[in-house]
Design an enzyme around this catalytic site. Structure first.
Site, PDB file in Angstrom:
ATOM      1  N   GLU A  56      27.429 -42.196 -26.376  1.00  0.00           N
ATOM      2  CA  GLU A  56      26.707 -41.870 -25.337  1.00  0.00           C
ATOM      3  C   GLU A  56      25.706 -43.130 -24.982  1.00  0.00           C
ATOM      4  O   GLU A  56      25.612 -43.637 -23.943  1.00  0.00           O
ATOM      5  CB  GLU A  56      26.193 -40.437 -25.051  1.00  0.00           C
ATOM      6  CG  GLU A  56      27.194 -39.537 -24.727  1.00  0.00           C
ATOM      7  CD  GLU A  56      27.935 -38.896 -25.978  1.00  0.00           C
ATOM      8  OE1 GLU A  56      27.684 -39.489 -26.974  1.00  0.00           O
ATOM      9  OE2 GLU A  56      28.901 -38.007 -25.653  1.00  0.00           O
ATOM     10  N   HIS A 106      27.607 -27.125 -25.601  1.00  0.00           N
ATOM     11  CA  HIS A 106      27.993 -27.523 -24.521  1.00  0.00           C
ATOM     12  C   HIS A 106      27.807 -26.576 -23.025  1.00  0.00           C
ATOM     13  O   HIS A 106      28.328 -26.551 -22.209  1.00  0.00           O
ATOM     14  CB  HIS A 106      29.635 -27.691 -24.743  1.00  0.00           C
ATOM     15  CG  HIS A 106      30.410 -28.523 -25.376  1.00  0.00           C
ATOM     16  ND1 HIS A 106      30.629 -28.137 -26.734  1.00  0.00           N
ATOM     17  CD2 HIS A 106      30.340 -30.064 -25.492  1.00  0.00           C
ATOM     18  CE1 HIS A 106      31.058 -29.122 -27.450  1.00  0.00           C
ATOM     19  NE2 HIS A 106      31.035 -30.307 -26.532  1.00  0.00           N
TER      20      HIS A 106
END
Length: 321
Positions: A56, A106
């Site tokens: 990321e 998540h």
């Protein structure tokens, strides 16, 4: 059209209308985990729509360099250059919130973290129609934007369906929307939580409580004027979000409203939020703010008015007076 289709159509329009636009990230060339980028590589080619390594930090760093033609911190680039250059065109899309089975890795709602970074705009749509118009506005904004797409319990990407214009359209950033007008209490939220709050409004009306519901849409910079005008009318405020209550963006809203509307408040501001724990997997229903929790909050805040009436009739002053 559902949410992932609306996102996909907005990305099609952005790539088609601007040859400088690119889409890159984890698995985006074949559609991504949520299929939001499906068909883009076939139509616009692998030079403009391509996969990146699973990193990321590298994705964001590459995005900053591509958007500004120099690698630097996106939020500070405009500030450091004295407004001569900006990092516009950089929009970071990311799913957020509970999905029903995501657990502690998540299902987080990290919007407050990014709201604390000056120079970055934070946008959270609640529905497909909103997502398309807001996403196109974010892509064309001269500031870097973090665009959070709600997953919701059964994946809002596919469950939420509504009419979405096929044309190229934009919705204004930093302008909240009054979804439901009311007189007794103001409810403020964003993203998937709006559906929960709307159900709470319906339940509260059965108890004779008229709720005004506001979708903030943009968290930074947020629409203080719309929220303030509503609270001045109703005298009460309830804020709800999935993120933990401590340090959540609801605290910023509450503090601002107290500063601007203190003498108009009839009751303490209420927050119905997630708990200060890692997001639990098996206890997700207990963690999440539900319509029942919000409805109880509405009744508690509204009951302050009844206490005020009793105090006034007995000659005792209201604590806010």
């Amino acid at each position: 059209m559902n949410l992932f289709s609306a996102i996909n159509q907005a990305l099609h329009i952005a790539l088609d209308s601007d040859p400088r636009a690119y889409v890159f990230g984890e698995d985006v060339s074949f559609g991504g985990v949520f299929r939001c980028t499906i068909g883009l590589a076939d139509q616009f080619g692998k030079n403009r729509v391509f996969n990146t390594p699973l990193c990321e930090q590298g994705i964001v760093g590459f995005g900053i360099g591509l958007a500004a033609m120099i690698v630097n911190e996106a939020a500070k680039f405009r500030y450091r250059s004295g407004n001569q250059f900006n990092c516009g065109g950089l929009t970071i899309r990311a799913p957020y919130g509970a999905v029903g089975h995501g657990g502690h890795y998540h299902s987080q709602s990290p919007e407050a973290f990014f709201c604390h970074v000056p120079g970055i705009k934070v946008v959270v749509p609640r529905s497909p129609q909103q997502a398309k118009g807001l996403l196109l506005s974010c892509i064309r904004d001269p500031n870097p934007v973090v665009f959070f797409e709600p997953k919701a319990w059964h994946s809002l990407y596919r469950v939420a369906v509504e009419k979405v214009p096929e044309c190229d359209y934009m919705l204004p950033l930093s302008l909240a929307e009054v979804m439901r007008e009311g007189n007794d209490i103001t409810l403020v939220g964003w993203g998937a939580q709006l559906a929960v709050m709307e159900e709470a409004c319906i339940e509260a009306e059965k108890d004779g409580i008229s709720c005004e519901l506001i979708d903030l849409r943009t968290l930074i910079p947020w629409d203080k004027d719309t929220v303030e005008a509503s609270v001045r009318k109703t005298g009460r405020l309830l804020i709800s979000h999935e993120a933990p209550v401590t340090g959540g963006f609801g605290a910023e809203i509450a503090a601002s409203v107290v500063e601007r509307c203190f003498l108009r408040l009839e009751a303490p501001i209420a927050r119905i939020c997630g708990f200060d724990t890692p997001f639990p997997l098996v206890f997700e229903p207990f963690y999440l703010p539900t319509k029942n929790k919000a409805n109880i909050g509405c009744n508690q805040v509204h009951s302050e008015l009844l206490n005020w009436d009793v105090n006034m009739s007995s000659g005792r002053a209201h604590p806010n007076l």
